[in-house]
Write a protein that holds these residues in place. Structure first.
Motif, mmCIF file in Angstrom:
data_model
loop_
_atom_site.group_PDB
_atom_site.id
_atom_site.type_symbol
_atom_site.label_atom_id
_atom_site.label_comp_id
_atom_site.label_asym_id
_atom_site.label_seq_id
_atom_site.Cartn_x
_atom_site.Cartn_y
_atom_site.Cartn_z
ATOM 1 N N GLY A 1 0.782 -1.297 0.144
ATOM 2 C CA GLY A 1 -0.067 0.282 -0.192
ATOM 3 C C GLY A 1 0.946 1.638 0.391
ATOM 4 N N ALA A 2 0.241 2.421 0.067
ATOM 5 C CA ALA A 2 1.174 3.586 -0.084
ATOM 6 C C ALA A 2 0.384 4.443 0.922
ATOM 7 N N ALA A 3 1.051 5.649 1.139
ATOM 8 C CA ALA A 3 -0.437 7.106 1.854
ATOM 9 C C ALA A 3 0.661 8.471 1.488
ATOM 10 N N LEU A 4 0.093 9.011 0.636
ATOM 11 C CA LEU A 4 0.528 9.619 0.063
ATOM 12 C C LEU A 4 -0.189 11.379 0.422
ATOM 13 N N ASP A 5 0.435 12.295 1.261
ATOM 14 C CA ASP A 5 0.014 13.212 1.144
ATOM 15 C C ASP A 5 0.028 14.606 0.197
ATOM 16 N N VAL A 6 1.328 14.130 -1.037
ATOM 17 C CA VAL A 6 2.147 15.042 -1.673
ATOM 18 C C VAL A 6 2.295 13.702 -2.701
ATOM 19 N N VAL A 7 1.705 14.435 -4.291
ATOM 20 C CA VAL A 7 1.668 13.776 -5.064
ATOM 21 C C VAL A 7 2.259 14.643 -6.496
ATOM 22 N N GLU A 8 2.738 13.529 -7.121
ATOM 23 C CA GLU A 8 2.731 14.636 -8.713
ATOM 24 C C GLU A 8 1.752 14.789 -9.576
ATOM 25 N N GLY A 9 2.123 16.580 -9.897
ATOM 26 C CA GLY A 9 0.700 16.935 -10.447
ATOM 27 C C GLY A 9 -0.056 17.435 -9.349
ATOM 28 N N GLU A 10 0.011 17.947 -8.480
ATOM 29 C CA GLU A 10 -1.177 18.127 -7.567
ATOM 30 C C GLU A 10 -1.607 19.800 -7.952
ATOM 31 N N GLY B 1 -17.130 16.788 -8.806
ATOM 32 C CA GLY B 1 -17.882 16.060 -9.526
ATOM 33 C C GLY B 1 -17.628 17.198 -10.592
ATOM 34 N N LYS B 2 -16.651 17.143 -10.540
ATOM 35 C CA LYS B 2 -15.516 17.529 -11.848
ATOM 36 C C LYS B 2 -14.201 16.780 -12.786
ATOM 37 N N HIS B 3 -14.241 16.543 -13.812
ATOM 38 C CA HIS B 3 -12.812 16.029 -13.817
ATOM 39 C C HIS B 3 -11.359 16.397 -13.399
ATOM 40 N N ILE B 4 -10.531 15.476 -12.352
ATOM 41 C CA ILE B 4 -9.642 16.450 -11.814
ATOM 42 C C ILE B 4 -8.325 16.793 -13.118
ATOM 43 N N GLY B 5 -8.454 15.419 -14.792
ATOM 44 C CA GLY B 5 -7.251 15.905 -15.217
ATOM 45 C C GLY B 5 -5.841 14.973 -14.395
ATOM 46 N N ASN B 6 -5.748 14.399 -13.665
ATOM 47 C CA ASN B 6 -4.620 14.099 -13.632
ATOM 48 C C ASN B 6 -5.242 12.232 -13.330
ATOM 49 N N GLU B 7 -4.488 11.447 -14.238
ATOM 50 C CA GLU B 7 -5.251 10.248 -14.592
ATOM 51 C C GLU B 7 -4.458 9.588 -13.218
ATOM 52 N N ALA B 8 -3.333 9.472 -13.286
ATOM 53 C CA ALA B 8 -2.822 8.414 -12.330
ATOM 54 C C ALA B 8 -2.730 9.633 -10.879
ATOM 55 N N LEU B 9 -3.302 10.471 -10.237
ATOM 56 C CA LEU B 9 -3.825 10.410 -8.897
ATOM 57 C C LEU B 9 -5.304 10.218 -9.089
ATOM 58 N N ALA B 10 -5.955 9.236 -9.850
ATOM 59 C CA ALA B 10 -7.501 8.948 -10.621
ATOM 60 C C ALA B 10 -7.124 7.787 -9.883
ATOM 61 N N ARG B 11 -5.940 7.099 -11.076
ATOM 62 C CA ARG B 11 -5.857 5.854 -10.441
ATOM 63 C C ARG B 11 -5.571 5.309 -8.768
ATOM 64 N N LEU B 12 -4.498 6.101 -8.758
ATOM 65 C CA LEU B 12 -4.263 5.859 -6.975
ATOM 66 C C LEU B 12 -5.445 5.739 -5.951
ATOM 67 N N GLN B 13 -6.121 6.459 -6.163
ATOM 68 C CA GLN B 13 -7.598 6.413 -5.436
ATOM 69 C C GLN B 13 -8.402 6.125 -5.506
ATOM 70 N N ARG B 14 -8.635 5.193 -6.645
ATOM 71 C CA ARG B 14 -9.935 3.995 -6.738
ATOM 72 C C ARG B 14 -9.013 2.502 -6.037
ATOM 73 N N LEU B 15 -7.531 2.960 -5.944
ATOM 74 C CA LEU B 15 -7.110 1.529 -5.385
ATOM 75 C C LEU B 15 -7.574 1.738 -3.668
ATOM 76 N N PRO B 16 -8.281 0.144 -3.122
ATOM 77 C CA PRO B 16 -8.283 -0.016 -1.493
ATOM 78 C C PRO B 16 -7.249 0.442 -0.938
ATOM 79 N N ASN B 17 -6.202 0.526 -1.320
ATOM 80 C CA ASN B 17 -4.570 0.635 0.212
ATOM 81 C C ASN B 17 -3.437 1.390 -0.237
ATOM 82 N N VAL B 18 -4.594 2.566 -1.213
ATOM 83 C CA VAL B 18 -3.871 4.020 -1.175
ATOM 84 C C VAL B 18 -4.742 4.697 -0.543
ATOM 85 N N LEU B 19 -3.992 5.828 0.486
ATOM 86 C CA LEU B 19 -5.093 7.292 0.675
ATOM 87 C C LEU B 19 -3.664 7.778 0.211
#
Length: 342
Positions: free
Chosen positions: A272-281, A291-309
């Protein structure tokens, strides 16, 4: 007092020779929230430094708001580009103090060319250290899935049991004020602690970085972001981490190769991972993106993972840190005005 992690020193050059507009002692503080503005007004009055808080982040278009002051304060939330620095310089600004430890959001080379001094501030390392330990505990105890289940009234226990810190080896990368405070806290949990820093200063067991990567159950990052530390945890190093290991990052997003981290999480190599900072934040964190498209697919993929905070760069966000940041910003500016900036 200005401070920096891993021996980073603030860029310090004196003003150029071109004529400057007349000025008065004072500070323009850009990008101020309500509580920051109130703290600046109150502490500025007590220290004898008038402050003009500005809610908007600094940019080339509003740099004129600083005219009459040689000193400005800026937030880490906004990139300070060459165009912004040029506009500030033309308005008579000679000293920029960022309300952060890191400088990576400021074009330091441009500031030097313009003869502008750049300073940073120290603040309570306990704010980020406490938060780092919280993220570690949440990660190894699968807090994200537990909270999601209970929010939907599912009170069954997880099929996967958590881990206890005393049974783990934690690798701390970067042992400046924050990293050292993390090391101190980890001792209280009885875990094994390894450390890596180009300038060892904490009471810890220091090992080469690759050794730390291979031996740690949790790797936590606390280095400044520089050209040398960009993607410090790259694909090669991530692939060498222990199976089921965790990554914690409360430093800067680009310390991690996000694509490599995603691969290791999605294929099950990492626990897992716990990230308070991410690339492209930038432009996403600190904004309401519901309700918006955040435009950072990597961040969206990370947030969909159950073991990533994921949290929005908020480890520093405490009352004590606010007091320290405002006070040290004002002291830096007073020192600059008196010609005693180190």
């Amino acid at each position: 007092m200005a401070s920096s992690e891993l021996g980073l020193r603030r860029g310090e050059t004196r003003a150029g020779t071109e004529p400057r507009p007349s000025h008065r002692a004072g500070l323009t503080a850009f990008g101020c929230s309500r509580d920051e503005a109130a703290a600046f007004r109150d502490m500025g009055a007590r220290l004898g430094m008038p402050v003009t808080p500005v809610e908007a982040a600094v940019c080339a278009a509003n740099a004129e708001l600083a005219r009459g002051h040689r000193c400005v304060s800026v937030s880490h939330k906004t990139r300070i580009t060459g165009a912004t620095l040029l506009a500030l310089s033309r308005a008579g600004v000679e000293y920029i103090c960022t309300r952060s430890i890191g400088f990576d959001h400021i074009d330091l080379r441009c500031a030097e060319r313009l003869g502008m001094s750049v300073g940073n501030v120290a603040y309570s390392p306990d704010s980020v250290a406490d938060y780092t330990l919280m993220l570690m505990l949440m990660a190894v105890r699968h807090a994200k899935t537990t909270i999601h289940r209970t929010d939907s009234f599912d009170y069954r226990l997880s099929e996967t049991r958590g881990k206890e810190l005393r049974d783990l080896t934690v690798g701390v990368v970067g042992t400046g004020r924050i990293g050292a405070a993390v090391v101190d806290r980890l001792r209280g949990f009885g875990c094994r602690v390894l450390a890596h820093d180009t300038h060892p200063r904490a009471s810890a067991t220091y090992v080469p970085l690759d050794d730390l990567i291979e031996r740690s159950d949790i790797v936590t990052l606390h280095t400044p972001l520089t050209a040398e530390t960009h993607h410090l945890l790259d694909r090669r190093r991530i692939e060498r981490m222990k199976p089921g290991a965790y990554v914690v990052n409360t430093g800067r997003g680009p310390l991690l190769d996000t694509a490599a981290l995603l691969s290791a999480l999605e294929n099950g190599q990492l626990g897992g991972a716990a990230l308070d900072v991410v690339e492209g934040e930038e432009g996403i964190f600190y904004a309401d993106c519901r309700g918006k498209h955040i435009g950072n697919e990597a961040l969206a993929r990370l947030q969909r993972l159950p073991n990533v905070l994921i949290s929005p760069h908020s480890a520093y966000h405490t009352e004590r840190a606010l007091h320290d940041i405002v006070e040290n910003t004002l002291l830096n500016c007073l020192n600059f005005e008196s010609g005693t900036t180190a």
